[in-house]
Design a protein around this motif. Sequence first.
Motif, PDB file in Angstrom:
ATOM      1  N   ASP A  33      41.347  42.361  41.095  1.00 41.73           N
ATOM      2  CA  ASP A  33      42.184  43.554  41.242  1.00 41.73           C
ATOM      3  C   ASP A  33      43.508  43.127  41.854  1.00 41.73           C
ATOM      4  O   ASP A  33      43.643  43.040  43.077  1.00 41.73           O
ATOM      5  N   ARG A  81      39.098  50.420  41.205  1.00 40.91           N
ATOM      6  CA  ARG A  81      39.585  50.066  39.864  1.00 40.91           C
ATOM      7  C   ARG A  81      38.591  49.174  39.099  1.00 40.91           C
ATOM      8  O   ARG A  81      38.989  48.387  38.241  1.00 40.91           O
ATOM      9  N   PHE A  82      37.309  49.309  39.428  1.00 41.84           N
ATOM     10  CA  PHE A  82      36.283  48.436  38.845  1.00 41.84           C
ATOM     11  C   PHE A  82      36.337  48.425  37.320  1.00 41.84           C
ATOM     12  O   PHE A  82      36.236  47.367  36.696  1.00 41.84           O
ATOM     13  N   ASP A 139      35.349  49.394  45.236  1.00 38.17           N
ATOM     14  CA  ASP A 139      36.172  48.875  44.138  1.00 38.17           C
ATOM     15  C   ASP A 139      36.596  50.033  43.227  1.00 38.17           C
ATOM     16  O   ASP A 139      36.019  50.266  42.171  1.00 38.17           O
ATOM     17  N   THR A 183      36.921  42.418  44.748  1.00 41.16           N
ATOM     18  CA  THR A 183      36.299  43.388  43.857  1.00 41.16           C
ATOM     19  C   THR A 183      34.789  43.269  43.942  1.00 41.16           C
ATOM     20  O   THR A 183      34.243  42.328  44.523  1.00 41.16           O
ATOM     21  N   HIS A 193      39.927  46.569  35.890  1.00 39.90           N
ATOM     22  CA  HIS A 193      40.303  45.160  36.066  1.00 39.90           C
ATOM     23  C   HIS A 193      39.314  44.253  35.352  1.00 39.90           C
ATOM     24  O   HIS A 193      38.247  44.686  34.907  1.00 39.90           O
TER      25      HIS A 193
END
Length: 621
Positions: free
Chosen positions: A110, A102-103, A100, A133, A106
């Motif tokens: 995501d 873009r943990f 993930d 995610t 978001h």
Amino acid sequence: MNGLQTAMKRKVMRSFYVAFDLAVIGVVLVLAGLFYVHQYGGFIVGRHPEKLVLQESSVVVASDGTVLRKIPLPESGYRAMAELEEMPELLKATFLAVEDRRFYSHQGLDYTGITRALWNNTMRMKVSEGGSTITQQLARNLFLNRDQNMLRKVNEASIALALEKRLSKHDILRLYLNQIYMGDGQYGVKAAAEHYFGVTDLKKLEIMQIAALAAIPKGPSIYNPLSDSELPRERRELVLSIMRQRGLITREEMLAAVHEEYMPPAATKSKTIGASYLDAVMKEASDLTGKSREDLQTGGYTIVTAMNTAAQSALEESFRNPDLFPPDGKDRQVESAMVIMDHRTGEVLALTGGRNPSAGNLNRAVVDARQPGSSFKPIIDYGPALESGLYTPESVLPDLKTAYGSYKPENLNGVYRGQTTMKVALQESINAPAVWLLKQVGLSKAIGFAAKLGIDLPEEDHNLSIALGGLHQGISPLKMAQAYSVFASGGFFREAHTVRQIKDSKGKVLYTHDSKQRQAIKPVTAERMTAMLRNVVNEGTGKKARLNRPVAGKTGTTQLDLAGISRKANRDLWFVGYTPEWTAAVWMGFDRTDKDNYMTAGSGQAAALFAAVMSKALKGR
């Protein structure tokens, strides 16, 4: 012409109304869906807050620190919890890069990842990416089943949004890294690190090992390092390349890790021992803490026991030898139980509740169910007499056939000497003097003496038949060992116990055994009783218990007493005795004795088993 225009106009208007209705329905459905997504997850998370507290395998260890059991969780796996601060930054960053990216940007979903997954799946004409995610994976693992359908995906998204509102990113990542299934029955990165690499301190993980761990969640059964294929290595190399692309490691570090071979940790050679002992431990720990057995097993507790692994192994090895036991009955095996305790501390060093013990089975070592026969005489007859100060081992006692109302005890061989000394009466296990002595000392004083040794007799046992070990309910080997330990320790009572210490998952000590002792009986009583019991082993009924060191003890036998069955048929065989170091109690018999299942062997068989176990257990002492 006007009619045609009117008809066309009506058709257009009808289409418009249908489209409008459909649009309204669509908007309503979308709004309903949005309402569902934003409400369902909050409802589920709010209703089941306990799911946010992960169960952790408790650990039971022996007195020397040897791990006896890592108790499996209800899902039949193992979890060891770790805080994020205990994990190396590279481990956390690698899991985020793989699972993930873009943990931290978001809020549970995501949308970029979802769009990418939809596009790639469409172009490939198959579902090859999920776009889930870490929060969605956590939502699925904690609250949902494995069904693959649209409703489950919607529910997953809804719960993920709710988790993001309720928990910090720190807590979500901590839960994820401790909850995620890592293959081969391991849950969480800490359990997996120890299982696959033998690493207990996560900050000592190497780059290859971190990559191997991060490779697992995509397919725990096929990508864990123990999988017998090339897939784990290929997946590990892919993770290493991702680590390099994200700038987490250098090219040189990646190449070095790629060429590093996986070596599983050395398998433990120790056998699983102590099934009955651990049952006793969990019962005692539950009584001490007030926690249920399930709570103790899944709360991440460390329970330090008093088990001496050498003694426990010696005990179980001997119990596997059929030559040490009487022949089996027609349809049942002769059973046995034994307890060894250190009378200097009260610690139970070894214990077994049967010849083939397993967790949850009947633990005969701790159940008050068997008649002790003559092994009870030191506790209820001769001990109280010595304690009274009116009798010594040389005191002369009558050996006559005597009736006490309806109670008419007899000597086993039918021989009566007229009189004998207390020492000889105990040595030869003569019944008549024992009953007479109990009558003289008095039931209340004798029962009070037994209580000082840890044996509380109920009202039903306030009669003279207890002189020969005839008890209403029966007694356990553990209580018999506890009682004799007072003689062995110079008159001091130390509570028999299996648990030394209990710590919670954070290492906080919840309980430590307080090694209290009390002078239960006069030292001279213990000294004289020990001399008499040594005489039993050296010259009397307990000869088969002799070792290469002083042994004091007493045999015990209870007869079957069934019509048509030989008078040599027995229900229970006992030997309870002690060396200068340890006290032990042995019982033999059938769980249900009847005309087809009884013993003709005498209590010397129990004495021989005592000697076989103790000679091994005490070796080198």
